[in-house]
Design a protein around this motif. Structure first.
Motif, PDB file in Angstrom:
ATOM      1  N   SER A  63       0.829  -1.216   0.000  1.00  0.00           N
ATOM      2  CA  SER A  63       0.000   0.000   0.000  1.00  0.00           C
ATOM      3  C   SER A  63       0.856   1.256   0.000  1.00  0.00           C
ATOM      4  O   SER A  63       2.003   1.253   0.451  1.00  0.00           O
ATOM      5  CB  SER A  63      -0.906   0.015   1.238  1.00  0.00           C
ATOM      6  OG  SER A  63      -0.101   0.045   2.402  1.00  0.00           O
ATOM      7  N   TYR A  77       4.941  16.190   1.695  1.00  0.00           N
ATOM      8  CA  TYR A  77       4.024  15.170   1.154  1.00  0.00           C
ATOM      9  C   TYR A  77       3.011  15.916   0.296  1.00  0.00           C
ATOM     10  O   TYR A  77       2.347  16.844   0.767  1.00  0.00           O
ATOM     11  CB  TYR A  77       3.314  14.429   2.297  1.00  0.00           C
ATOM     12  CG  TYR A  77       2.147  13.590   1.801  1.00  0.00           C
ATOM     13  CD1 TYR A  77       2.356  12.439   1.041  1.00  0.00           C
ATOM     14  CD2 TYR A  77       0.818  13.955   2.076  1.00  0.00           C
ATOM     15  CE1 TYR A  77       1.289  11.675   0.573  1.00  0.00           C
ATOM     16  CE2 TYR A  77      -0.247  13.193   1.620  1.00  0.00           C
ATOM     17  CZ  TYR A  77      -0.008  12.059   0.866  1.00  0.00           C
ATOM     18  OH  TYR A  77      -1.064  11.309   0.391  1.00  0.00           O
ATOM     19  N   LEU A 135       0.086  15.842  -3.214  1.00  0.00           N
ATOM     20  CA  LEU A 135      -0.774  15.196  -4.216  1.00  0.00           C
ATOM     21  C   LEU A 135      -0.992  16.210  -5.336  1.00  0.00           C
ATOM     22  O   LEU A 135      -2.007  16.911  -5.354  1.00  0.00           O
ATOM     23  CB  LEU A 135      -2.131  14.885  -3.577  1.00  0.00           C
ATOM     24  CG  LEU A 135      -2.208  13.754  -2.585  1.00  0.00           C
ATOM     25  CD1 LEU A 135      -3.157  14.075  -1.445  1.00  0.00           C
ATOM     26  CD2 LEU A 135      -2.674  12.513  -3.310  1.00  0.00           C
ATOM     27  N   ILE A 186      -1.589   8.921  -6.739  1.00  0.00           N
ATOM     28  CA  ILE A 186      -2.575   7.840  -6.769  1.00  0.00           C
ATOM     29  C   ILE A 186      -3.809   8.149  -7.622  1.00  0.00           C
ATOM     30  O   ILE A 186      -4.454   7.244  -8.127  1.00  0.00           O
ATOM     31  CB  ILE A 186      -2.958   7.460  -5.313  1.00  0.00           C
ATOM     32  CG1 ILE A 186      -3.592   6.079  -5.260  1.00  0.00           C
ATOM     33  CG2 ILE A 186      -3.868   8.493  -4.668  1.00  0.00           C
ATOM     34  CD1 ILE A 186      -3.537   5.406  -3.895  1.00  0.00           C
ATOM     35  N   ALA A 190      -4.796   1.449  -5.748  1.00  0.00           N
ATOM     36  CA  ALA A 190      -6.081   1.389  -5.027  1.00  0.00           C
ATOM     37  C   ALA A 190      -7.161   2.276  -5.633  1.00  0.00           C
ATOM     38  O   ALA A 190      -8.344   1.998  -5.484  1.00  0.00           O
ATOM     39  CB  ALA A 190      -5.864   1.775  -3.563  1.00  0.00           C
ATOM     40  N   LYS A 191      -6.771   3.351  -6.301  1.00  0.00           N
ATOM     41  CA  LYS A 191      -7.774   4.292  -6.813  1.00  0.00           C
ATOM     42  C   LYS A 191      -8.000   4.152  -8.313  1.00  0.00           C
ATOM     43  O   LYS A 191      -8.747   4.937  -8.908  1.00  0.00           O
ATOM     44  CB  LYS A 191      -7.352   5.737  -6.498  1.00  0.00           C
ATOM     45  CG  LYS A 191      -7.071   6.001  -5.040  1.00  0.00           C
ATOM     46  CD  LYS A 191      -8.318   5.882  -4.187  1.00  0.00           C
ATOM     47  CE  LYS A 191      -7.983   6.173  -2.728  1.00  0.00           C
ATOM     48  NZ  LYS A 191      -9.130   6.028  -1.848  1.00  0.00           N
ATOM     49  N   ALA A 193       1.267  -1.367  -4.492  1.00  0.00           N
ATOM     50  CA  ALA A 193       1.667   0.027  -4.700  1.00  0.00           C
ATOM     51  C   ALA A 193       3.155   0.049  -5.043  1.00  0.00           C
ATOM     52  O   ALA A 193       3.935  -0.741  -4.502  1.00  0.00           O
ATOM     53  CB  ALA A 193       1.402   0.844  -3.436  1.00  0.00           C
TER      54      ALA A 193
HETATM   55  C1  LIG Z   1      -4.324  10.394  -1.164  1.00  0.00           C
HETATM   56  C2  LIG Z   1      -4.373   8.954  -0.821  1.00  0.00           C
HETATM   57  N1  LIG Z   1      -3.232   8.238  -0.799  1.00  0.00           N
HETATM   58  C3  LIG Z   1      -3.239   6.933  -0.487  1.00  0.00           C
HETATM   59  C4  LIG Z   1      -4.417   6.292  -0.180  1.00  0.00           C
HETATM   60  C5  LIG Z   1      -4.392   4.845   0.219  1.00  0.00           C
HETATM   61  O1  LIG Z   1      -3.743   4.075  -0.704  1.00  0.00           O
HETATM   62  P1  LIG Z   1      -3.262   2.602  -0.305  1.00  0.00           P
HETATM   63  O2  LIG Z   1      -4.492   1.760  -0.187  1.00  0.00           O
HETATM   64  O3  LIG Z   1      -2.378   2.211  -1.458  1.00  0.00           O
HETATM   65  O4  LIG Z   1      -2.544   2.728   0.981  1.00  0.00           O
HETATM   66  C6  LIG Z   1      -5.624   6.994  -0.193  1.00  0.00           C
HETATM   67  C7  LIG Z   1      -6.897   6.315   0.149  1.00  0.00           C
HETATM   68  O5  LIG Z   1      -7.854   6.890   0.566  1.00  0.00           O
HETATM   69  C8  LIG Z   1      -5.595   8.353  -0.525  1.00  0.00           C
HETATM   70  O6  LIG Z   1      -6.713   9.075  -0.549  1.00  0.00           O
END
Ligand SMILES: Cc1ncc(COP(=O)(O)O)c(C=O)c1O
Length: 382
Positions: free
Chosen positions: A95, A163, A165, A200, A227-228, A237
């Motif tokens: 993950s 960190y 996004l 992600i 995951a997404k 991951a």
């Molecule tokens: C921004 C973000 N990163 C990571 C994750 C979780 O990803 P993983 O399941 O690979 O840990 C989420 C899930 O809600 C998310 O919103």
């Protein structure tokens, strides 16, 4: 505020008269696409069971990933990176969360500072509490992190890492343009700040600007979870580290811990899906269903104010100005939609915008999503 013409009577009861639970819209999972996913996953599993020797495959630790799985990871990330990285720079994990715990533990550390977007993925607050590091929020605009605000945080708080996004930011849906990305990596480099880039949400939209990892591969730890875009339970991951020596330094044997390791069967399925094109077919189906669901959002909530994108799994919606945020969220839930208030995403002080976030993917069927959207519209215009 113009009330829309009601789209439908909201169903709040099952046919047996018992009440329907609120539609789950707090999370932002990808929508179900069983007509594509089930076939692809089964085919991948079957061919793996034929191709690999179970004892050699499952009966051993594979630490950073078997060489063929790391090579498939290097290929998978080319959906975003302009060239495949050396597989020696790739780590497989179960993950993004697990990768983040290793990165935060070793590169930020207790009492260190991690800069985060002012509104961000709530789990980061839990990691900070558990590991004893501090979060400092950076102000955002429509393109995400504001360069001047980031520079100020770097000067005042000396973060060890950022960190971020940059693509369809969670929760604001902000998309960083290329110029903004260049400015952010320049500031990070100037102040010696490592970048933890969580990409992600980047596989559903098309034409997304280059990742920060392409602009500054020497300081960026690039995470591309599945995951997404493929499935939350695939539990695969990928991380691309700046150098070929970082995986061993940070993960194994450096960390001396294996909790972050991917299960070999999951790694194998992911590899098979990368090689046989199944990953792309699943992602295309998820993209199409996400767009269809976004059309439903646009139709039902057109008289409200919100931010999202056609391939975004979540919506960042303004609450009515005359309503208290918590009360509005409770009203949505009472009427049939479980949504999240902006305050859940505010991790390091500041004030929460008067907004809610809801996801379109977790509602099982489109009819469930419609019930949830109708409930939000009814709460909004009540
Ligand atoms: C921004 C973000 N990163 C990571 C994750 C979780 O990803 P993983 O399941 O690979 O840990 C989420 C899930 O809600 C998310 O919103």
């Amino acid at each position: 505020m113009n009330a829309p013409t009601p789209t439908a009577q909201i169903e709040t009861q099952k046919t047996d008269g018992s009440s329907l639970p609120p539609v789950p819209m707090t999370g932002n999972l990808p929508p179900r696409v069983p007509e594509v996913f089930d076939h692809e996953y089964r085919a991948a599993m079957r061919s793996l069971l034929e191709a690999r020797e179970p004892m050699d495959w499952i009966g051993v630790h594979q630490f950073l990933g078997f060489p063929e799985d790391r090579a498939a990871g290097a290929q998978f990330v080319t959906r975003r990176l302009s060239a495949a990285p050396d597989p020696e720079r790739v780590v497989l994990s179960h993950s993004t969360q697990a990768i983040l715990t290793v990165l935060c533990g070793s590169l930020v550390g207790a009492n260190g500072v991690l800069a985060v977007e002012e509104l961000t993925y709530p789990t980061m607050a839990k990691f900070a509490k558990q590991m004893g590091f501090n979060l400092v929020g950076v102000k955002l605009d429509d393109q995400g992190i504001i360069p001047d605000a980031f520079e100020k945080v770097c000067k005042e708080h000396k973060p060890r890492a950022l960190y971020t996004l940059p693509t369809l930011q969670n929760p604001t849906t902000a998309m960083m343009g290329l110029e903004r990305r260049k400015e952010i990596v320049e500031i990070a480099r100037k102040h010696g700040v490592a970048i933890f880039e969580d990409d992600i949400y980047s596989l559903l939209p098309e034409g997304v600007p280059s990742p920060l990892a392409d602009l500054a591969p020497d300081i960026t730890y690039y995470m591309l979870g599945t995951a997404k875009s493929i499935g939350a339970g695939l539990k695969a991951a990928y991380l691309v580290t700046p150098t070929t020596t970082e995986p061993a330094r940070l993960f194994w044997p450096g960390s001396g811990m294996t909790y972050w390791m991917i299960a070999p069967a999951n790694a194998g399925v992911a590899t098979e899906l990368v090689h046989n094109g199944g990953a792309d077919r699943i992602i295309a189906a998820v993209r199409e269903e996400t767009r269809a669901r976004q059309n439903m959002v646009a139709e039902t909530l057109k008289a409200t104010s919100y931010r999202t994108a056609p391939e975004c799994l979540h919506v960042w919606m303004e609450a009515p100005s005359n309503r208290d945020l918590q009360g509005f969220g409770e009203d949505c839930k009472r009427r049939g939609a479980d949504v999240g208030p902006a305050s859940s995403f505010l991790l390091a002080g500041g004030s929460a915008p008067h907004r809610i976030r809801f996801g379109t993917g977790k509602a099982r069927e489109r009819s469930d999503l419609q019930r949830g959207l109708d409930a939000i519209a009814a709460a909004y215009f009540s």
